[in-house]
Design an enzyme around this catalytic site. Structure first.
Site, PDB file in Angstrom:
ATOM      1  N   TYR A 214      64.051  41.217  22.408  1.00  0.00           N
ATOM      2  CA  TYR A 214      63.249  42.141  22.190  1.00  0.00           C
ATOM      3  C   TYR A 214      61.590  41.905  22.723  1.00  0.00           C
ATOM      4  O   TYR A 214      60.728  42.534  22.287  1.00  0.00           O
ATOM      5  CB  TYR A 214      62.815  42.709  20.952  1.00  0.00           C
ATOM      6  CG  TYR A 214      64.361  43.336  20.724  1.00  0.00           C
ATOM      7  CD1 TYR A 214      64.864  44.719  20.886  1.00  0.00           C
ATOM      8  CD2 TYR A 214      65.137  42.688  19.828  1.00  0.00           C
ATOM      9  CE1 TYR A 214      65.873  45.264  20.631  1.00  0.00           C
ATOM     10  CE2 TYR A 214      66.438  43.176  19.447  1.00  0.00           C
ATOM     11  CZ  TYR A 214      66.798  44.479  19.540  1.00  0.00           C
ATOM     12  OH  TYR A 214      68.083  44.845  19.513  1.00  0.00           O
ATOM     13  N   HIS A 343      86.865  55.253  18.766  1.00  0.00           N
ATOM     14  CA  HIS A 343      85.569  55.479  18.576  1.00  0.00           C
ATOM     15  C   HIS A 343      84.864  55.541  20.012  1.00  0.00           C
ATOM     16  O   HIS A 343      85.061  54.981  21.029  1.00  0.00           O
ATOM     17  CB  HIS A 343      85.110  53.917  18.028  1.00  0.00           C
ATOM     18  CG  HIS A 343      83.501  53.825  17.916  1.00  0.00           C
ATOM     19  ND1 HIS A 343      83.058  54.438  16.483  1.00  0.00           N
ATOM     20  CD2 HIS A 343      82.547  53.587  18.591  1.00  0.00           C
ATOM     21  CE1 HIS A 343      81.697  54.249  16.562  1.00  0.00           C
ATOM     22  NE2 HIS A 343      81.343  53.689  17.797  1.00  0.00           N
ATOM     23  N   ALA A 344      83.975  56.595  20.021  1.00  0.00           N
ATOM     24  CA  ALA A 344      83.401  56.993  21.323  1.00  0.00           C
ATOM     25  C   ALA A 344      82.662  55.947  22.100  1.00  0.00           C
ATOM     26  O   ALA A 344      81.839  55.197  21.417  1.00  0.00           O
ATOM     27  CB  ALA A 344      82.517  58.306  21.126  1.00  0.00           C
ATOM     28  N   HIS A 373      75.353  62.210  23.886  1.00  0.00           N
ATOM     29  CA  HIS A 373      74.887  60.690  23.846  1.00  0.00           C
ATOM     30  C   HIS A 373      75.497  59.762  24.844  1.00  0.00           C
ATOM     31  O   HIS A 373      74.928  59.077  25.431  1.00  0.00           O
ATOM     32  CB  HIS A 373      75.290  60.436  22.473  1.00  0.00           C
ATOM     33  CG  HIS A 373      75.031  59.012  22.023  1.00  0.00           C
ATOM     34  ND1 HIS A 373      73.922  58.570  21.678  1.00  0.00           N
ATOM     35  CD2 HIS A 373      75.803  57.803  22.419  1.00  0.00           C
ATOM     36  CE1 HIS A 373      73.901  57.131  21.476  1.00  0.00           C
ATOM     37  NE2 HIS A 373      75.204  56.904  21.799  1.00  0.00           N
ATOM     38  N   GLU A 374      76.948  60.019  24.969  1.00  0.00           N
ATOM     39  CA  GLU A 374      77.774  59.039  26.079  1.00  0.00           C
ATOM     40  C   GLU A 374      77.214  59.246  27.027  1.00  0.00           C
ATOM     41  O   GLU A 374      77.281  58.435  27.860  1.00  0.00           O
ATOM     42  CB  GLU A 374      79.206  59.332  25.732  1.00  0.00           C
ATOM     43  CG  GLU A 374      79.677  58.929  24.064  1.00  0.00           C
ATOM     44  CD  GLU A 374      79.221  57.666  23.673  1.00  0.00           C
ATOM     45  OE1 GLU A 374      79.053  56.702  24.486  1.00  0.00           O
ATOM     46  OE2 GLU A 374      79.038  57.495  22.395  1.00  0.00           O
ATOM     47  N   HIS A 377      74.029  57.306  28.345  1.00  0.00           N
ATOM     48  CA  HIS A 377      74.438  55.963  28.826  1.00  0.00           C
ATOM     49  C   HIS A 377      74.911  56.027  30.366  1.00  0.00           C
ATOM     50  O   HIS A 377      74.593  55.111  30.859  1.00  0.00           O
ATOM     51  CB  HIS A 377      75.737  55.167  27.995  1.00  0.00           C
ATOM     52  CG  HIS A 377      75.385  54.989  26.719  1.00  0.00           C
ATOM     53  ND1 HIS A 377      74.426  54.191  26.321  1.00  0.00           N
ATOM     54  CD2 HIS A 377      76.066  55.252  25.474  1.00  0.00           C
ATOM     55  CE1 HIS A 377      74.402  54.054  24.859  1.00  0.00           C
ATOM     56  NE2 HIS A 377      75.411  54.651  24.300  1.00  0.00           N
ATOM     57  N   GLU A 401      70.548  53.472  23.714  1.00  0.00           N
ATOM     58  CA  GLU A 401      71.123  54.672  22.667  1.00  0.00           C
ATOM     59  C   GLU A 401      70.192  55.766  22.539  1.00  0.00           C
ATOM     60  O   GLU A 401      71.064  56.635  22.133  1.00  0.00           O
ATOM     61  CB  GLU A 401      71.426  53.723  21.416  1.00  0.00           C
ATOM     62  CG  GLU A 401      72.320  52.428  21.429  1.00  0.00           C
ATOM     63  CD  GLU A 401      73.890  53.105  21.707  1.00  0.00           C
ATOM     64  OE1 GLU A 401      73.849  54.234  21.643  1.00  0.00           O
ATOM     65  OE2 GLU A 401      74.481  52.035  22.367  1.00  0.00           O
ATOM     66  N   TRP A 473      76.341  43.385   0.904  1.00  0.00           N
ATOM     67  CA  TRP A 473      76.816  44.607   1.662  1.00  0.00           C
ATOM     68  C   TRP A 473      76.353  45.719   0.616  1.00  0.00           C
ATOM     69  O   TRP A 473      75.427  46.592   1.054  1.00  0.00           O
ATOM     70  CB  TRP A 473      78.358  44.741   2.069  1.00  0.00           C
ATOM     71  CG  TRP A 473      78.581  46.118   2.534  1.00  0.00           C
ATOM     72  CD1 TRP A 473      79.393  47.223   1.979  1.00  0.00           C
ATOM     73  CD2 TRP A 473      78.200  46.644   3.716  1.00  0.00           C
ATOM     74  NE1 TRP A 473      79.444  48.180   2.866  1.00  0.00           N
ATOM     75  CE2 TRP A 473      79.023  47.938   3.950  1.00  0.00           C
ATOM     76  CE3 TRP A 473      77.559  46.197   4.958  1.00  0.00           C
ATOM     77  CZ2 TRP A 473      78.833  48.817   5.090  1.00  0.00           C
ATOM     78  CZ3 TRP A 473      77.447  46.964   6.196  1.00  0.00           C
ATOM     79  CH2 TRP A 473      78.086  48.002   6.209  1.00  0.00           C
ATOM     80  N   ARG A 477      73.101  48.423   0.713  1.00  0.00           N
ATOM     81  CA  ARG A 477      73.363  49.961   0.747  1.00  0.00           C
ATOM     82  C   ARG A 477      72.693  50.544  -0.303  1.00  0.00           C
ATOM     83  O   ARG A 477      71.879  51.660  -0.268  1.00  0.00           O
ATOM     84  CB  ARG A 477      74.904  50.213   0.924  1.00  0.00           C
ATOM     85  CG  ARG A 477      75.764  49.673   1.912  1.00  0.00           C
ATOM     86  CD  ARG A 477      76.869  50.321   2.163  1.00  0.00           C
ATOM     87  NE  ARG A 477      76.646  51.821   2.410  1.00  0.00           N
ATOM     88  CZ  ARG A 477      77.625  52.674   2.743  1.00  0.00           C
ATOM     89  NH1 ARG A 477      78.804  52.114   2.715  1.00  0.00           N
ATOM     90  NH2 ARG A 477      77.453  53.900   2.975  1.00  0.00           N
ATOM     91  N   HIS A 501      81.377  48.595  14.064  1.00  0.00           N
ATOM     92  CA  HIS A 501      80.499  47.845  14.945  1.00  0.00           C
ATOM     93  C   HIS A 501      80.407  46.305  14.287  1.00  0.00           C
ATOM     94  O   HIS A 501      80.154  45.109  14.695  1.00  0.00           O
ATOM     95  CB  HIS A 501      78.984  48.284  14.680  1.00  0.00           C
ATOM     96  CG  HIS A 501      79.002  49.509  15.422  1.00  0.00           C
ATOM     97  ND1 HIS A 501      79.463  50.751  15.013  1.00  0.00           N
ATOM     98  CD2 HIS A 501      78.505  49.681  16.602  1.00  0.00           C
ATOM     99  CE1 HIS A 501      79.012  51.731  15.821  1.00  0.00           C
ATOM    100  NE2 HIS A 501      78.651  51.313  16.842  1.00  0.00           N
ATOM    101  N   ARG A 510      69.899  48.523  17.555  1.00  0.00           N
ATOM    102  CA  ARG A 510      69.520  49.356  18.496  1.00  0.00           C
ATOM    103  C   ARG A 510      69.622  50.859  18.095  1.00  0.00           C
ATOM    104  O   ARG A 510      69.027  51.568  18.740  1.00  0.00           O
ATOM    105  CB  ARG A 510      70.616  49.150  19.600  1.00  0.00           C
ATOM    106  CG  ARG A 510      72.320  49.515  19.384  1.00  0.00           C
ATOM    107  CD  ARG A 510      73.199  48.995  20.103  1.00  0.00           C
ATOM    108  NE  ARG A 510      73.112  47.527  20.588  1.00  0.00           N
ATOM    109  CZ  ARG A 510      74.036  47.046  21.425  1.00  0.00           C
ATOM    110  NH1 ARG A 510      75.137  47.677  21.794  1.00  0.00           N
ATOM    111  NH2 ARG A 510      74.084  45.600  21.688  1.00  0.00           N
ATOM    112  N   TYR A 511      70.419  51.110  17.069  1.00  0.00           N
ATOM    113  CA  TYR A 511      70.793  52.513  16.619  1.00  0.00           C
ATOM    114  C   TYR A 511      69.487  53.107  15.725  1.00  0.00           C
ATOM    115  O   TYR A 511      69.099  53.939  15.921  1.00  0.00           O
ATOM    116  CB  TYR A 511      72.052  52.857  16.123  1.00  0.00           C
ATOM    117  CG  TYR A 511      73.411  52.433  16.717  1.00  0.00           C
ATOM    118  CD1 TYR A 511      73.828  53.480  17.755  1.00  0.00           C
ATOM    119  CD2 TYR A 511      74.192  51.062  16.694  1.00  0.00           C
ATOM    120  CE1 TYR A 511      74.906  52.914  18.698  1.00  0.00           C
ATOM    121  CE2 TYR A 511      74.908  50.796  17.456  1.00  0.00           C
ATOM    122  CZ  TYR A 511      75.498  51.773  18.396  1.00  0.00           C
ATOM    123  OH  TYR A 511      76.539  51.361  19.155  1.00  0.00           O
TER     124      TYR A 511
HETATM  125 ZN   LIG Z   1      75.931  54.687  22.369  1.00  0.00          ZN
END
Ligand SMILES: [Zn+2]
Length: 602
Positions: A214, A343-344, A373-374, A377, A401, A473, A477, A501, A510-511
């Site tokens: 980064y 998964h897209a 979104h896609e 990219h 993203e 985990w 959360r 993921h 990244r999201y």
């Molecule tokens: Zn994406």
């Protein structure tokens, strides 16, 4: 010990290196240039093979296609890992800034570094492909003897979206989480081996390798994330309090008055997007009065037409349409005759213009936005296609993203009217409904976007041991999301594996960055488009000025540090979450009213 291994690996490679220069002589700038040219060409060639094999492995899941992809991917990773190690030779050579940046990127370019030991390298690549395929084939069968009772992630998603039956939701939630305990052992080995590979590249572990991408020291980057989260956390906590209150009205005591919300009641299997509980939470007098879900369903719009509509947005601001091959080679619907990863995702198979998206599109608001979104990219990929291969990526991975989501923020009621999907846009008195709907997607996501890698960084660093994978985990959360399971989830489970993921080994920060950046981009582009309304009603549809600004930034690819790319659009080098607060300002005030005197926090 780490550095010894590193030097040794370097020596072995350099002595066997075909690119010419002897390991004894001091490398020159000329050598560095030659080296980089070779890297660009070789990576380009191998990436094509990996792209083709990867596409097949996800759209025809078989043992063979997984093996072919694993092999191609390993060839690419091995080569890049070798090059990354060799790049160190030029650390002290005086080279042009562009070449220096290329060398630096090369050194941190891998998501997964395979150990140089060929057996271990092969094992790791195989495990990675297996984990991915296990997720892709994942199904929960209420009655294992009846195949027709088996549900894949699409069907699970439907039930989570539509059902209001607490018992059913809980059963389905627990059912989906049965796909992942079998991954735990492989994932443990995955962590060991990928850390070993990262170690050979000079990183303390895989998480450290991810954080080094980064354009700033890893610690400073972590602090940036904290700063951004602190900017938006107060708004999240208010939204959490309001939704908890509403869920309690709907479901009763299973939702505590003060504690965390149950993970299975938020309309999404991971509770990362709460849009589907909007009908439970909708404000009495400010509902926007239309539902894109209903419009798309009633019009019987085809998946192809949904994608065409998305494409038209981009062409309206000055981008060239997708090539013919995009329409021929993409996967828009779930095939009936084979297993696929639904998964897209967006692909640039040849890294020039063999652009594709892979989705199992359904006529929903969510998928309509995902298409935007896609496509973001794909348009980004094509914008930087003429740069040297090493720079054919986004300024940082959050940028990639963010672009499509920035466009999706322009999918306003006024925009839907302009493209003929809606007759009349609701007036400003309905804004709270629109904003709440949007917040349930965007604000609810922020802590989830942050915590996946918080978990993985701890796992990779060894701070969290395999026997605590599941506990850690749920601790995270709870801490970030204020969400908990209704029954204990001991370490016999591996709940992170039920999120794509993790087995897919896709970094997740990244999201989070994208969720922040898209509002910053939206604010800046809306200004460029001359929008005078409230920020959440601005659409840059048909604005050539906004399009120009956007495409100038996209064309930079990764050739400059990301703060410079950010500046191109936003006029500042610093990420800033205040655009989110601007966007949701009316909602923030409204939430204060709703939760007055009610418990806040968990
Ligand atoms: Zn994406």
């Amino acid at each position: 010990m780490k550095s010894t291994t590193f030097v040794l690996a370097l020596f072995i490679f350099v002595s066997g290196c075909a690119s010419g220069s002897s390991s004894n002589s001091t490398p020159t700038a000329e050598d560095a240039k030659k080296f980089m040219d070779e890297v660009n060409q070789t990576a380009f060639d191998l990436a094509l093979e990996t792209g083709q094999a990867g596409w097949i492995s996800q759209t025809h899941i078989t043992d063979d296609s997984s093996a072919l992809y694993a092999r191609a991917n390993q060839r690419l990773i091995d080569k890049i890992a070798h090059y990354a190690k060799e790049a160190v030779r030029f650390d002290k050579v005086d080279v042009a800034p562009e070449l220096r940046r290329g060398l630096d990127i090369l050194k941190v370019s891998l998501v997964m570094a395979t150990p140089s030991n060929p057996k271990e390298g092969e094992e790791l690549t195989k495990i990675a492909a297996n984990l991915d395929a296990t997720y892709g084939k994942g199904k929960w069968c209420e009655d294992p003897k009846k195949p027709e009772s088996c549900l894949d992630i699409n069907q699970i998603t439907d039930i989570m979206r539509e059902s209001r039956d607490e018992k059913k939701l809980r059963q389905v939630w627990e059912g989906w989480h049965t796909i992942s305990p079998q991954m735990r052992e492989e994932y443990t080995r995955f962590v060991e081996l990928s850390n070993k590979g990262a170690g050979e590249l000079g990183f303390t572990d895989t998480g450290a390798m991810w954080r080094s991408k980064y354009d700033m020291p890893a610690d400073e980057f972590t602090k940036e994330l904290d700063r951004l989260w602190e900017q938006v956390r107060p708004l999240y906590v208010k939204l959490h309090a309001y939704i908890r209150m509403k869920l309690r009205q709907q479901y009763g005591d299973v939702v505590p008055e003060k504690g965390p919300m149950p993970a299975h009641l938020l309309g999404n299997i991971w509770a990362q997007d709460w849009s589907n509980v909007y009908p439970i939470a909708r404000p009495a007098n400010a509902d926007p009065g239309f539902s894109l879900n209903d419009i798309l369903k009633n019009r019987k719009i085809s998946p192809q037409d949904m994608v065409k509509t998305g494409e038209r947005f981009y062409t309206s601001i000055g981008f060239a349409p997708m090539p013919q091959t995009f329409w021929e080679r993409s996967m828009f619907t779930k095939p009936r005759d084979r297993e696929v990863v639904c998964h897209a995702s967006a692909w640039d198979v040849d890294n020039i213009e063999d652009l594709r998206i892979k989705m199992c599109i359904q006529p929903t608001d969510e998928d309509f936005r995902t298409i935007h979104h896609e496509l973001g990219h794909n348009f980004y990929q094509r914008a930087y296609k003429d740069l040297p291969f090493i720079f054919r990526d986004s300024a940082n991975d959050g940028f990639h993203e963010a672009i499509g989501d920035t466009i999706a923020l322009s999918v306003t009621p006024e925009y839907l009217v302009r493209i003929g999907l809606l007759d009349k846009a609701p007036d400003a008195t309905r804004d709270i409904g629109l904003l709440l709907d949007r917040a349930l997607e965007k604000i609810a996501f922020l802590p989830f976007g942050l915590l996946i890698d918080q978990w993985r960084w701890k796992v990779f660093s060894g701070e969290v041991k395999p026997e605590n994978y599941n506990k850690a985990w749920w601790d995270l959360r709870l801490k970030y999301q204020g969400v908990a399971p209704v029954a204990p989830r001991g370490n016999e489970f591996f709940d992170p594996g039920a999120k794509y993921h993790v087995p897919g080994n896709v970094p997740y920060t990244r999201y989070f960055l994208a969720a922040i950046l898209q509002f910053q981009f939206h604010r800046a582009l809306s200004e460029a488009a001359g929008c005078k309304t409230a920020l959440h009603r601005c659409s840059i549809y048909e604005s050539a000025d906004a399009g120009k600004k956007l495409s100038n930034m996209l064309a930079m690819g990764m050739s400059q540090p990301w703060p410079d790319a950010l500046e191109k659009i936003a006029g500042t080098k610093q990420m800033d979450a205040t655009a989110i607060l601007d966007y949701f300002k009316p909602l923030d005030a409204w939430l204060d009213e709703q939760i007055k005197g009610k418990p806040v926090g968990w």
